[in-house]
Design a protein around this motif. Structure first.
Motif, PDB file in Angstrom:
ATOM      1  N   GLU A 444       0.847  -1.195   0.000  1.00 23.89           N
ATOM      2  CA  GLU A 444       0.000   0.000   0.000  1.00 23.89           C
ATOM      3  C   GLU A 444       0.881   1.244   0.000  1.00 23.89           C
ATOM      4  O   GLU A 444       0.618   2.205  -0.728  1.00 23.89           O
ATOM      5  N   ALA A 445       1.932   1.206   0.833  1.00 22.81           N
ATOM      6  CA  ALA A 445       2.870   2.336   0.877  1.00 22.81           C
ATOM      7  C   ALA A 445       3.566   2.492  -0.473  1.00 22.81           C
ATOM      8  O   ALA A 445       3.790   3.616  -0.935  1.00 22.81           O
ATOM      9  N   GLY A 446       3.900   1.357  -1.106  1.00 22.51           N
ATOM     10  CA  GLY A 446       4.532   1.420  -2.415  1.00 22.51           C
ATOM     11  C   GLY A 446       3.598   2.039  -3.442  1.00 22.51           C
ATOM     12  O   GLY A 446       3.995   2.868  -4.253  1.00 22.51           O
ATOM     13  N   TYR A 447       2.336   1.643  -3.399  1.00 20.27           N
ATOM     14  CA  TYR A 447       1.334   2.166  -4.327  1.00 20.27           C
ATOM     15  C   TYR A 447       1.130   3.663  -4.152  1.00 20.27           C
ATOM     16  O   TYR A 447       0.865   4.391  -5.110  1.00 20.27           O
ATOM     17  N   ALA A 448       1.251   4.121  -2.901  1.00 22.27           N
ATOM     18  CA  ALA A 448       1.017   5.536  -2.631  1.00 22.27           C
ATOM     19  C   ALA A 448       1.999   6.404  -3.421  1.00 22.27           C
ATOM     20  O   ALA A 448       1.737   7.574  -3.685  1.00 22.27           O
ATOM     21  N   LYS A 449       3.148   5.815  -3.798  1.00 23.97           N
ATOM     22  CA  LYS A 449       4.150   6.605  -4.516  1.00 23.97           C
ATOM     23  C   LYS A 449       3.916   6.604  -6.033  1.00 23.97           C
ATOM     24  O   LYS A 449       4.605   7.297  -6.761  1.00 23.97           O
ATOM     25  N   ARG A 470       0.283  -5.944 -14.167  1.00 25.30           N
ATOM     26  CA  ARG A 470       1.459  -6.751 -14.468  1.00 25.30           C
ATOM     27  C   ARG A 470       2.564  -5.925 -15.139  1.00 25.30           C
ATOM     28  O   ARG A 470       3.724  -6.020 -14.779  1.00 25.30           O
ATOM     29  N   LYS A 471       2.144  -5.070 -16.116  1.00 28.08           N
ATOM     30  CA  LYS A 471       3.175  -4.395 -16.908  1.00 28.08           C
ATOM     31  C   LYS A 471       3.598  -3.061 -16.300  1.00 28.08           C
ATOM     32  O   LYS A 471       4.711  -2.603 -16.525  1.00 28.08           O
ATOM     33  N   ILE A 472       2.688  -2.391 -15.601  1.00 27.14           N
ATOM     34  CA  ILE A 472       3.011  -1.051 -15.096  1.00 27.14           C
ATOM     35  C   ILE A 472       3.355  -1.098 -13.596  1.00 27.14           C
ATOM     36  O   ILE A 472       4.411  -0.647 -13.182  1.00 27.14           O
ATOM     37  N   HIS A 473       2.422  -1.648 -12.800  1.00 23.20           N
ATOM     38  CA  HIS A 473       2.616  -1.579 -11.343  1.00 23.20           C
ATOM     39  C   HIS A 473       3.749  -2.461 -10.855  1.00 23.20           C
ATOM     40  O   HIS A 473       4.568  -2.030 -10.048  1.00 23.20           O
ATOM     41  N   LEU A 474       3.778  -3.706 -11.332  1.00 24.32           N
ATOM     42  CA  LEU A 474       4.762  -4.648 -10.798  1.00 24.32           C
ATOM     43  C   LEU A 474       6.198  -4.118 -10.889  1.00 24.32           C
ATOM     44  O   LEU A 474       6.902  -4.129  -9.883  1.00 24.32           O
ATOM     45  N   PRO A 475       6.631  -3.638 -12.065  1.00 20.96           N
ATOM     46  CA  PRO A 475       8.007  -3.119 -12.109  1.00 20.96           C
ATOM     47  C   PRO A 475       8.210  -1.938 -11.172  1.00 20.96           C
ATOM     48  O   PRO A 475       9.248  -1.808 -10.546  1.00 20.96           O
ATOM     49  N   ARG A 478       8.686  -2.787  -7.416  1.00 21.62           N
ATOM     50  CA  ARG A 478       9.754  -3.724  -7.070  1.00 21.62           C
ATOM     51  C   ARG A 478      10.409  -3.429  -5.706  1.00 21.62           C
ATOM     52  O   ARG A 478      10.593  -4.355  -4.916  1.00 21.62           O
ATOM     53  N   PRO A 479      10.748  -2.155  -5.405  1.00 19.91           N
ATOM     54  CA  PRO A 479      11.372  -1.925  -4.092  1.00 19.91           C
ATOM     55  C   PRO A 479      10.448  -2.318  -2.926  1.00 19.91           C
ATOM     56  O   PRO A 479      10.879  -2.931  -1.961  1.00 19.91           O
ATOM     57  N   ALA A 480       9.157  -1.970  -3.063  1.00 14.35           N
ATOM     58  CA  ALA A 480       8.205  -2.297  -1.993  1.00 14.35           C
ATOM     59  C   ALA A 480       8.047  -3.807  -1.869  1.00 14.35           C
ATOM     60  O   ALA A 480       7.985  -4.347  -0.763  1.00 14.35           O
ATOM     61  N   ALA A 485       9.069  -8.683   1.034  1.00 10.86           N
ATOM     62  CA  ALA A 485       9.494 -10.079   0.928  1.00 10.86           C
ATOM     63  C   ALA A 485      10.497 -10.432   2.021  1.00 10.86           C
ATOM     64  O   ALA A 485      10.386 -11.474   2.673  1.00 10.86           O
ATOM     65  N   ILE A 486      11.460  -9.548   2.243  1.00  7.76           N
ATOM     66  CA  ILE A 486      12.477  -9.834   3.265  1.00  7.76           C
ATOM     67  C   ILE A 486      11.832  -9.913   4.656  1.00  7.76           C
ATOM     68  O   ILE A 486      12.093 -10.841   5.420  1.00  7.76           O
ATOM     69  N   LEU A 487      10.966  -8.948   4.960  1.00 12.13           N
ATOM     70  CA  LEU A 487      10.322  -8.940   6.277  1.00 12.13           C
ATOM     71  C   LEU A 487       9.520 -10.219   6.500  1.00 12.13           C
ATOM     72  O   LEU A 487       9.624 -10.881   7.537  1.00 12.13           O
ATOM     73  N   VAL A 488       8.709 -10.589   5.506  1.00  8.84           N
ATOM     74  CA  VAL A 488       7.850 -11.761   5.653  1.00  8.84           C
ATOM     75  C   VAL A 488       8.696 -13.032   5.733  1.00  8.84           C
ATOM     76  O   VAL A 488       8.485 -13.891   6.595  1.00  8.84           O
ATOM     77  N   PHE A 489       9.686 -13.114   4.861  1.00 11.10           N
ATOM     78  CA  PHE A 489      10.517 -14.314   4.806  1.00 11.10           C
ATOM     79  C   PHE A 489      11.203 -14.574   6.145  1.00 11.10           C
ATOM     80  O   PHE A 489      11.172 -15.688   6.686  1.00 11.10           O
TER      81      PHE A 489
END
Lengths: 559, 215
Positions: A444-449, A470-475, A478-480, A485-489
């Motif tokens: 959500e924080a990533g999307y806010a940007k 898939r083509k716009i948001h996902l790339p 990536r930082p978010a 991923a690291i936190l959850v993992f």
């Protein structure tokens, strides 16, 4: 009513996504619904016994533990945050991030280490005896770590970073302008702290304390090793030793009541308190330089929790692991356990991110108004203690497995066995429910940007909803995604209570291995697994320290 | 009244300012980023210059040669910041009483006098977030005046206000400046009305004093 709901759905941006989010919310609350169903079945003659002998002492222990840990973590967290945020002394820059390090040590590993360290034959008592020339191990009446005091002490020293992080941010940014104003009106450091800084930081501190207490409530290893029977232990042993799922469910509901109480208290403590935006301040005020005795005291106050919560256990584990490695080499089991851990954590992280992405995307596009409450419900997993979650999942999963098995026997004559519980899918589901909030919040924080104009542009060029994602948001996300991923993992890797109860029969992970060695009392054998978990736990802390660094540099114009 | 001679790094250039004013009201004027606010912060003790000397009202507050730096809360320099910085968890009355509270003093005739001077009587029981920008600034000035100031440092008190709010507060500031019994340092970046009331105007540009005018 029904028609208005339907109309709201039809008018919403992408009803399919909203339905997915609602489905996620339903899955997240289903363990709680299952708990209620199992508990209301009744545990027969077990309930009177639970109510008379188990619950009162377990509940009292839990509450004493929460109060004790809350007070200790607050004192350490607020005290160190105040020093680091407003004073300058040797080592300040180092402590600023290093005080977060205890977050890397799960509570069960901390307890495991200290049980061995303060053991009569362990290094501390041995060297003290040597120092005083004593030979009898019972000659020293040492602080008994196997006690309520011991648990509170250890949990307080390893969970304080939650409070530290919240208080530090508040002192540096939110209330910094007010702190300067107070000083300019003649308030000394202590008056500023107690009359201005603490009242202003209270909402943030309360959030930090709540997180620390949720961890304390979730803990199964430390309390068990140190012999304090909390509600978590009562749930686990009722399930394990008395084989009573209804009894475990009844205690679980009681525990959820305590969680609810905790959140109500949090709400109450934060009432009418929103102090953000007191003044625009991009740089924190210049710290006060401390010299001589005061500087040494500040150094010692920050060094103590860091040493107890991280340096000592880390050095001990590293030493034990190296020795174990040198003498016996690495046991082949550890490879298997590491593989299991990485597999479950990896699959769960992937699932958590994908679901989090769907929910975050829905929140962005939804116009029906259903997505926001549904996403909040989908995020409650972090507040459900692992043991409670496991009890809530056991029954529905078993029912699911059995009906699939019956179906396959009937139609194809093949037994499928425990297809979900036996394959580790149950574990993945539990991790996903428990850590989904981290992924939703991060994305959500990533999307806010990402500007909504980009979405409009993509759609006006003929891109469909899924294509935009898939083509716009996902790339762009990536930082978010990486951060989440690291936190959850890492949290999946560290997770113990749900793993103990939901892992497939005979499967060990690093966390359950450490637990098993501690239960057996063979501490040195678990050291390699323990240090692997701690090393993984260091990754998000290094990340966190880097993210918060801009706020860390002091802004003295003399420097 | 003000005796300042300091050197400090400041953004891309160095602050190297010296001035001396014996007037009751001194104006510090210059474009944004010229170093005015840094001078105020240095006088208040919020930042520490690399070298130099600061004295107000004959009391030395900072002297790098003598290794002297009076702690900020013991200097008695009361700053009124651009964005008022009222304590959000206190009422207006509690904000006004903050300095007296620290000194162990009660509400007295001076309190009523300042409240009357600034016309903030009707606001006393309100919380800061319920005030307009002009009202907040008046309360901030009152809070500074009631904290036994050795000097009053007004750091662009009008800068964050729109034209209408400025009009609202200027009469109060004028009254305050004309009746000043303590040294006042008034910082502005525009040649405004209050500045014209000052007996001494110190012009700053690029961290240096370019002109000292006496009226």
């Amino acid at each position: 009513m029904t028609t208005s709901v339907l109309r709201a759905f039809r008018d919403s941006g992408t009803p399919g996504w909203t339905l997915v989010t609602i489905l996620v919310a339903v899955i997240v609350v289903s363990p709680i619904a299952a708990l209620i169903a199992i508990a209301s079945e009744g545990s027969g003659d077990l309930w009177p016994q639970l109510a008379a002998y188990v619950l009162p002492s377990a509940a009292t222990n839990t509450i004493v533990l929460l109060v004790g840990v809350g007070v200790l973590a607050s004192v350490i967290g607020v005290g160190t945050a105040w020093l680091v945020a407003t004073a300058d002394f040797p080592g300040r820059k180092f402590f600023d991030w290093a005080l977060l390090l205890p977050l890397a040590i799960p509570t069960y590993i901390l307890a495991y280490v200290y049980l061995d360290i303060v053991h009569p034959l362990g290094p501390i008592q041995s060297s003290l005896r040597w120092l005083f020339g004593l030979s009898n191990p019972q000659a020293l009446n040492f602080f008994e770590v196997r006690s309520m005091g011991g648990v509170i002490f250890l949990l307080g020293f390893v969970l304080y970073p939650y409070v530290y992080l919240a208080a530090r941010a508040s002192f540096l940014m939110q209330s910094a302008t007010a702190l300067e104003a107070a000083r300019m009106l003649g308030a000394g450091r202590f008056e500023t702290l107690f009359r201005v800084a603490l009242p202003l930081a209270r909402p943030a501190i309360v959030v930090g304390v709540t997180l620390a207490l949720l961890e304390a409530l979730n803990d199964i290893g430390a309390t068990e090793f140190l012999g304090v029977r909390t509600l978590t232990i009562a749930i686990y042993s009722t399930w394990l030793n008395r084989s009573s799922l209804p009894g475990a469910a009844q205690i679980s509901l009681f525990m959820l009541a305590i969680v609810t109480l905790l959140f109500l208290m949090e709400r109450w403590a934060r009432r009418h308190q929103r102090f953000s935006g007191i003044g625009k301040r991009t740089q924190p005020p210049a710290p006060v330089e401390l010299h001589g005795g005061k500087a040494f005291a500040a150094f010692a106050i920050c060094a103590l929790p860091l040493a107890i919560g991280f340096l000592v256990p880390f050095a001990y584990l590293a030493n034990q692991a190296v020795r174990k490695f040198a003498t016996g080499g690495v046991s082949p089991m550890i490879w298997r356990e590491t593989f299991n851990t990485l597999l479950y954590a990896g699959v769960a992280t992937f699932a958590t991110l994908m679901i989090g992405l769907a929910v975050a995307y829905t929140l962005r596009t939804d116009k029906s108004g259903f997505a926001s409450p549904a996403s909040r419900i989908a995020s409650i997993g972090y507040a459900i203690p692992g043991t409670v979650l496991a009890v809530g999942l056991l029954w529905p999963l078993a029912a699911f497995d059995n009906s699939i098995d019956a179906l396959f026997r009937q139609w194809f004559g093949i037994p499928t066995g425990l297809i979900v519980s036996g394959s580790g899918a149950a574990l993945v589901l539990a991790y996903t429910i428990r850590f989904l909030a981290m992924s939703i919040n991060g994305l959500e924080a990533g999307y806010a940007k990402i500007s909504e104009n980009i979405d409009h542009a993509a759609r006006s060029l003929g891109e469909r909803s899924f294509g935009t994602l898939r083509k716009i948001h996902l790339p762009m996300l990536r930082p978010a995604l990486g951060g989440a991923a690291i936190l959850v993992f890492v949290d999946c890797m560290k997770e113990l209570p749900a793993t103990l109860m939901l892992r497939p029969f005979g499967v060990e992970t690093l966390a359950t291995h450490v637990y098993a060695e501690a239960v057996r009392g063979t501490y040195e054998d678990g050291s390699i697994a323990a240090i692997l978990i701690v090393l993984a736990g260091l990754i998000p802390i290094v990340m966190l320290a880097r993210v918060s660094r801009p706020a860390i540099t002091p802004s003295t114009i003399s420097s | 009244m003000f005796e300042v001679s300091i050197q400090a790094p400041l953004g891309e250039f160095n602050l190297d300012a010296s001035f001396r004013s014996e007037s009751m009201v001194t104006a510090l004027s210059g474009p944004s980023g010229s170093g005015k606010s840094s001078i105020v912060a240095a006088i208040g003790g919020l930042v520490k210059p690399k070298r130099g000397k600061i004295a107000v009202n004959g009391h030395t507050l900072f002297d790098s040669d003598a290794r002297l730096a009076v702690p900020p809360h013991k200097r008695g320099m009361r700053i009124v910041f651009q964005e008022s910085r009222l304590f959000p968890h206190f009422t207006v009355a509690q904000n006004l009483m903050f300095g007296r509270w620290l000194a162990g003093k009660k509400r007295d005739a001076q309190f009523d006098e300042v409240v009357a001077l600034l016309g903030i009587e009707p606001l006393l029981s309100r919380r800061p977030r319920k005030l307009s920008g002009g009202e907040r600034q008046r309360v901030a000035i009152g809070r500074a005046l009631l904290a036994d100031p050795q000097a009053l440092l007004l750091d662009e008190p009008l800068a964050s206000l729109d034209a209408a709010r400025k009009e609202e507060i200027i009469p109060y500031l004028t009254r305050l400046v004309l009746s000043a019994k303590i040294p006042v340092l008034y910082v502005s970046h525009a040649n405004d009305e209050i500045e014209r009331l000052a007996q001494t105007v110190v012009k700053i540009d690029g961290g240096r004093v370019t002109e000292i005018k006496k009226h």
